[in-house]
Design a protein around this motif. Structure first.
Motif, PDB file in Angstrom:
ATOM      1  N   ALA A 167      25.174  18.800 -24.275  1.00 47.42           N
ATOM      2  CA  ALA A 167      25.482  20.109 -23.691  1.00 47.42           C
ATOM      3  C   ALA A 167      26.749  20.661 -24.332  1.00 47.42           C
ATOM      4  O   ALA A 167      27.712  19.929 -24.575  1.00 47.42           O
ATOM      5  CB  ALA A 167      25.665  19.980 -22.180  1.00 47.42           C
ATOM      6  N   LEU A 168      26.748  21.954 -24.614  1.00 52.12           N
ATOM      7  CA  LEU A 168      27.908  22.575 -25.251  1.00 52.12           C
ATOM      8  C   LEU A 168      28.951  22.933 -24.202  1.00 52.12           C
ATOM      9  O   LEU A 168      28.622  23.478 -23.147  1.00 52.12           O
ATOM     10  CB  LEU A 168      27.499  23.847 -25.985  1.00 52.12           C
ATOM     11  CG  LEU A 168      26.437  23.719 -27.080  1.00 52.12           C
ATOM     12  CD1 LEU A 168      26.246  25.070 -27.762  1.00 52.12           C
ATOM     13  CD2 LEU A 168      26.819  22.653 -28.091  1.00 52.12           C
ATOM     14  N   ILE A 177      24.373  30.735 -31.685  1.00 50.77           N
ATOM     15  CA  ILE A 177      24.572  29.287 -31.688  1.00 50.77           C
ATOM     16  C   ILE A 177      24.278  28.682 -30.316  1.00 50.77           C
ATOM     17  O   ILE A 177      23.588  27.665 -30.186  1.00 50.77           O
ATOM     18  CB  ILE A 177      26.022  28.945 -32.115  1.00 50.77           C
ATOM     19  CG1 ILE A 177      26.193  29.138 -33.627  1.00 50.77           C
ATOM     20  CG2 ILE A 177      26.409  27.527 -31.699  1.00 50.77           C
ATOM     21  CD1 ILE A 177      25.507  28.106 -34.482  1.00 50.77           C
ATOM     22  N   THR A 178      24.799  29.309 -29.265  1.00 52.47           N
ATOM     23  CA  THR A 178      24.597  28.753 -27.925  1.00 52.47           C
ATOM     24  C   THR A 178      23.204  29.011 -27.386  1.00 52.47           C
ATOM     25  O   THR A 178      22.709  28.248 -26.552  1.00 52.47           O
ATOM     26  CB  THR A 178      25.606  29.334 -26.918  1.00 52.47           C
ATOM     27  OG1 THR A 178      25.409  30.759 -26.818  1.00 52.47           O
ATOM     28  CG2 THR A 178      27.042  29.043 -27.341  1.00 52.47           C
ATOM     29  N   THR A 189      29.531  27.376 -20.637  1.00 52.93           N
ATOM     30  CA  THR A 189      30.054  27.207 -21.988  1.00 52.93           C
ATOM     31  C   THR A 189      31.056  28.320 -22.289  1.00 52.93           C
ATOM     32  O   THR A 189      30.830  29.486 -21.943  1.00 52.93           O
ATOM     33  CB  THR A 189      28.915  27.256 -23.026  1.00 52.93           C
ATOM     34  OG1 THR A 189      27.988  26.208 -22.771  1.00 52.93           O
ATOM     35  CG2 THR A 189      29.450  27.124 -24.449  1.00 52.93           C
ATOM     36  N   LEU A 190      32.162  27.958 -22.934  1.00 52.28           N
ATOM     37  CA  LEU A 190      33.181  28.943 -23.290  1.00 52.28           C
ATOM     38  C   LEU A 190      33.125  29.248 -24.778  1.00 52.28           C
ATOM     39  O   LEU A 190      33.072  28.329 -25.611  1.00 52.28           O
ATOM     40  CB  LEU A 190      34.571  28.433 -22.926  1.00 52.28           C
ATOM     41  CG  LEU A 190      34.849  28.201 -21.443  1.00 52.28           C
ATOM     42  CD1 LEU A 190      36.288  27.729 -21.252  1.00 52.28           C
ATOM     43  CD2 LEU A 190      34.598  29.475 -20.634  1.00 52.28           C
ATOM     44  N   GLY A 191      33.173  30.537 -25.103  1.00 50.12           N
ATOM     45  CA  GLY A 191      33.299  30.975 -26.480  1.00 50.12           C
ATOM     46  C   GLY A 191      34.715  31.478 -26.697  1.00 50.12           C
ATOM     47  O   GLY A 191      35.220  32.263 -25.897  1.00 50.12           O
ATOM     48  N   VAL A 242      31.717  23.938 -33.077  1.00 52.85           N
ATOM     49  CA  VAL A 242      30.782  23.822 -31.959  1.00 52.85           C
ATOM     50  C   VAL A 242      30.998  22.467 -31.308  1.00 52.85           C
ATOM     51  O   VAL A 242      30.751  21.420 -31.924  1.00 52.85           O
ATOM     52  CB  VAL A 242      29.321  23.961 -32.425  1.00 52.85           C
ATOM     53  CG1 VAL A 242      28.393  24.039 -31.218  1.00 52.85           C
ATOM     54  CG2 VAL A 242      29.145  25.191 -33.305  1.00 52.85           C
ATOM     55  N   HIS A 243      31.486  22.478 -30.073  1.00 49.10           N
ATOM     56  CA  HIS A 243      31.864  21.250 -29.376  1.00 49.10           C
ATOM     57  C   HIS A 243      30.880  20.951 -28.248  1.00 49.10           C
ATOM     58  O   HIS A 243      30.726  21.757 -27.321  1.00 49.10           O
ATOM     59  CB  HIS A 243      33.269  21.392 -28.780  1.00 49.10           C
ATOM     60  CG  HIS A 243      34.319  21.717 -29.792  1.00 49.10           C
ATOM     61  ND1 HIS A 243      34.964  20.748 -30.515  1.00 49.10           N
ATOM     62  CD2 HIS A 243      34.822  22.908 -30.202  1.00 49.10           C
ATOM     63  CE1 HIS A 243      35.840  21.327 -31.333  1.00 49.10           C
ATOM     64  NE2 HIS A 243      35.770  22.630 -31.159  1.00 49.10           N
ATOM     65  N   GLY A 244      30.225  19.801 -28.348  1.00 53.54           N
ATOM     66  CA  GLY A 244      29.332  19.366 -27.287  1.00 53.54           C
ATOM     67  C   GLY A 244      29.868  18.121 -26.609  1.00 53.54           C
ATOM     68  O   GLY A 244      30.857  17.524 -27.040  1.00 53.54           O
TER      69      GLY A 244
END
Length: 335
Positions: A141-142, A181-182, A220-222, A240-242
């Motif tokens: 999960a991102l 991306i998300t 998720t935060l951008g 991109v951090h999961g």
């Protein structure tokens, strides 16, 4: 046999014409611009057919159209091509405001004519690999996506005066990437910014340095950062951090940063000078994909609906900057 028309031969239009002329899938080009001398020069350079008006281009028998004129003309020109049933590639944005973009999108949707919007980062090899890593679940999960755009120098102030601001003409690429991306819809935006360079930015109600936090539907935060001053070169990076893993794009040998770790020589340079050299292959892939759309072999890689969502994000960020409060996407849509 595929012949495309190019409307608008300014900086990006001339660049697109250069790219198209090198594609084996293109058999001919028809070009037009408000400046006859530019049309003649570009036509001579590429063996293209020059015409003196948009009407003449649309009636010339082209199979598809590339709209790369100034932003205020995008909507009118795209709709004119769509009315002729011509598949169209429109440089971002499709219209000057989110509300107008939504209106144009409705007309295009009813027409059934395919329209692709110019967000070339989707076609960059590293960005596309990051997207695949998200989609295959290997990151888990991102929780955070970071996108950075820093130009080596500001565009001319004449451009800034009518650009709509840093979120509408620069950070839109970041907004598109983090949505893509998300695979998620944004629900809220908080933006801040400052003027640290030319004071004319403030005169136009703009900033030269900005940061945005976008909250997506899953939480998720951008995190988007944009700046007009980065003399070392053109800086465009994605993280991109999961929960399980992290991937990055844009960290190549040309990233314009100095690594001061004495045990690490990366990056070795030379630094990317501008977006056109950083994304040369992405632009080529993007326009090649559009040729496939024209031939009926593919769907647009970035749709008008995608562009409308990006426009709402830019609208919310602009309002958040002005009001200094978080702004929901639902709030700006309802007006």
């Amino acid at each position: 046999m595929t012949t495309l028309g190019v409307i608008g031969l300014g900086r990006i239009g001339a660049f697109h014409t250069d790219t198209l002329s090198g594609l084996d899938s293109i058999d001919g080009l028809v070009v037009t611009d408000e400046r006859p001398e530019v049309v003649a020069a570009v036509a001579a350079k590429h063996g293209a057919t020059p015409v003196d008006s948009v009407e003449a281009l649309l009636a010339s028998g082209v199979d598809g159209v590339v709209v790369s004129a100034a932003t205020p003309a995008h909507a009118e020109l795209t709709l004119a091509a769509v009315e002729r049933g011509l598949p169209t590639f429109c440089e971002k944005p499709i219209a000057s405001t989110a509300a107008e973009s939504a209106r144009v999108a409705e007309v295009i949707a009813r027409s059934g004519v395919p329209v692709q919007v110019g967000y070339q980062r989707r076609f960059d090899a590293a960005f596309a690999a990051a997207k695949r890593a998200v989609d295959d679940g290997s990151l888990g999960a991102l929780h955070t996506v970071r996108s950075t755009t820093m130009d080596p120098a500001p565009p001319p102030m004449e451009y800034i005066a009518g650009s709509g601001g840093i979120f509408r003409d620069c950070a839109v690429h970041d907004f598109d990437v983090i949505r893509w991306i998300t695979g998620q819809q944004a629900v809220e935006v908080y933006a801040t910014g400052s003027v640290q360079g030319d004071p004319k930015f403030a005169e136009f109600g703009d900033v030269d340095t900005a940061a945005v936090v976008v909250t997506f539907e899953s939480g998720t935060l951008g995190v988007v950062s944009a700046a007009r001053y980065n003399a070392h070169g053109y800086d465009c990076r994605l993280e991109v951090h999961g929960f399980e893993d992290t991937v990055v794009a844009g960290w190549d040998q040309g990233v314009p940063v100095r690594n001061i770790d004495p045990a690490n020589s990366f990056p070795e340079g030379p630094a990317h000078h501008f977006f056109m050299d950083r994304f040369t292959e992405a632009f080529r892939a993007e326009l090649s994909a559009f040729v496939d759309v024209v031939k009926g072999d593919a769907l647009p890689g970035c749709t008008v609906a995608d562009a409308v969502e990006v426009a709402w994000l830019a609208e919310a960020a602009t309002e958040s900057l002005q009001r200094r409060v978080p702004v929901s996407i639902k709030e700006v849509r309802s007006r």
